[in-house]
Design a protein around this motif. Sequence first.
Motif, PDB file in Angstrom:
ATOM      1  N   LEU A 234       7.469 -25.806  29.614  1.00 18.04           N
ATOM      2  CA  LEU A 234       8.072 -26.812  28.945  1.00 18.04           C
ATOM      3  C   LEU A 234       8.792 -26.331  27.637  1.00 18.04           C
ATOM      4  N   GLU A 235       8.135 -25.421  26.958  1.00 20.36           N
ATOM      5  CA  GLU A 235       8.532 -24.981  25.750  1.00 20.36           C
ATOM      6  C   GLU A 235       9.729 -23.804  25.909  1.00 20.36           C
ATOM      7  N   TYR A 236       9.460 -23.349  26.843  1.00 20.98           N
ATOM      8  CA  TYR A 236      10.505 -22.168  27.317  1.00 20.98           C
ATOM      9  C   TYR A 236      11.775 -22.723  27.628  1.00 20.98           C
ATOM     10  N   LEU A 237      11.757 -23.667  28.598  1.00 24.94           N
ATOM     11  CA  LEU A 237      12.922 -24.533  28.745  1.00 24.94           C
ATOM     12  C   LEU A 237      13.502 -25.536  27.539  1.00 24.94           C
ATOM     13  N   GLY A 238      12.450 -25.808  26.757  1.00 25.63           N
ATOM     14  CA  GLY A 238      13.259 -26.452  25.684  1.00 25.63           C
ATOM     15  C   GLY A 238      14.078 -25.666  24.382  1.00 25.63           C
ATOM     16  N   HIS A 239      13.671 -24.440  24.625  1.00 29.82           N
ATOM     17  CA  HIS A 239      14.521 -23.766  23.680  1.00 29.82           C
ATOM     18  C   HIS A 239      16.049 -23.565  23.896  1.00 29.82           C
TER      19      HIS A 239
END
Length: 396
Positions: free
Chosen positions: A152-157
Motif C-alpha cells: 500500500l505504501e509503495y503504490l502510494g508513492h
Amino acid sequence: MKILLKTIGVVALSLLLFILLTFFSPIYSFRKPQAFAGPDIFNPYGALDTAWCWRRSVFHTHTRVKGPWPVNECPEWPQQVYEDYAKFGYHIVTFSNHNELTPHPFDSTLQVNVYEHGYNVFKFHKLVFGSNKVIHFDPMIPLLASQKQFQLEYLGHSSDFIQMNHPYRTVGTCKDHMEKLSGYEIMELDTGVSTQNEYWDWALSAGHYSFGLANDDLHHPENPYNIAVRCNFLCTPSGRYADIKRTLLGGCYYAMRVPNYGDGDWEEKYARNKELPYITNIGLKESTIYLALSAPADSIVVTGQDHTTLSSAAQCDSLAYTLKSTDPYARLTAYFPGGEVIYSNPFARYDASVSDSPFNNEPQKINILLTILYNLLILALCGGVAVLIRQLFVKG
C-alpha cells in the motif's frame, strides 16, 4: 526418469526461490487501534450540489486488451464494455485491467489512469488511481500484515489514491489485519453475498477512515448476473479525471447493490435499472445526520463502532440520527423491498483545528531491528534454495 525427476525438482525449487524473492519487506510497528475522536464531525456530503447529482459510475471493470498476456480477463474490448454499461444508464466507466493502463476507447479527455495491482495467489488486490506507470512488485503469498502495508505504501508513492479491492474474496482478510492496515482511501464494498461490510467497520473502528465504492469487478459482460449489479452515484460535474478525483477524495457519493432484474431477461434488466431508488438528500446538521430517499425502504440502519447498530427505522423514506458523544462514527444503509441496497460514506469525529478530515495519512513506523532480522532470514532461505538448485544441476 532420473532426468525427469531432476527437472521437476529444479522447476519446483526455482518457483520457491521466485516466491521467496517477493517476501522481502519492511516489518512495521503498527499504530494501536484508536477510535475517531474530536469535537467536530466530518460530513462527506458537505459539497452536495443537486445540480450535479447523481452520475452512475463503475470503476472496477476488465476488458480485452492488446499486450503480451496470452489470456484476457474479459472477451470484450473497452468500447464494447462502455456501450454495455451505457445501456444501463451509467455515466462514468473506467477500465482497471490487471497491471495494465487501458486507454479510453474514444475520448482521451475522459481518460482515467487506473489499474488493478496484484498477481498474488491470495487475491490481495488494489485499484491504483492516477499513476503513469504500473508497479509490478507483489508478494506472491502475502501472509503478513507488514507485506500488505508495504504494498500500500509503495503504490502510494506513485499514485493519487488507492482502493482496497474485494476484501470478502481476499484470502487472509481478518480483523487483525484490517485494524492495522492504512495507506488506502477507498474500501470496495459488497463484494460477496453479505451486505454487512463488517470488514469496513473493523477498519473504521480502529481509526482507519475510508470511503466506500461498490463495483462489478466485471469479467463476463455477457452474463446478466455479472454486470450492473454494483454501482456508485457521484455528485460530480463531469466524468473527467480531475472531477472524479475531487469527488472520490471528498466523499460526496454513495454505493449501491442492484438486483439482477429479469433473471436473464435483458430488456427488463435495462428498463428497471433506469428506475432505481436514489438519495434525494443527505448530510449533517450540527450533530445530526440525515437521509432522505426517493422511495420508501424496508429499513434504514445506522451502523457505528464495532459494527454496532446505533439506530434503525422500518418502512420509511427518511431517517435522522443524532451522534452521541460516545459515537466515533456512523454510516447509513438503506434496504429496499426490491432488493436494492444503498450505502453511505461514514460521518466521523475529528478535530477540525488539527486536520481537515478524519484521514490519518501518517506512514506506519518501521521496526528497524525486526526488518533486518526478517530480511536476513529471507535472504538465508533464498541462499539455501539456490544451493539446492545448483546441487541438482551438478549432481551426477
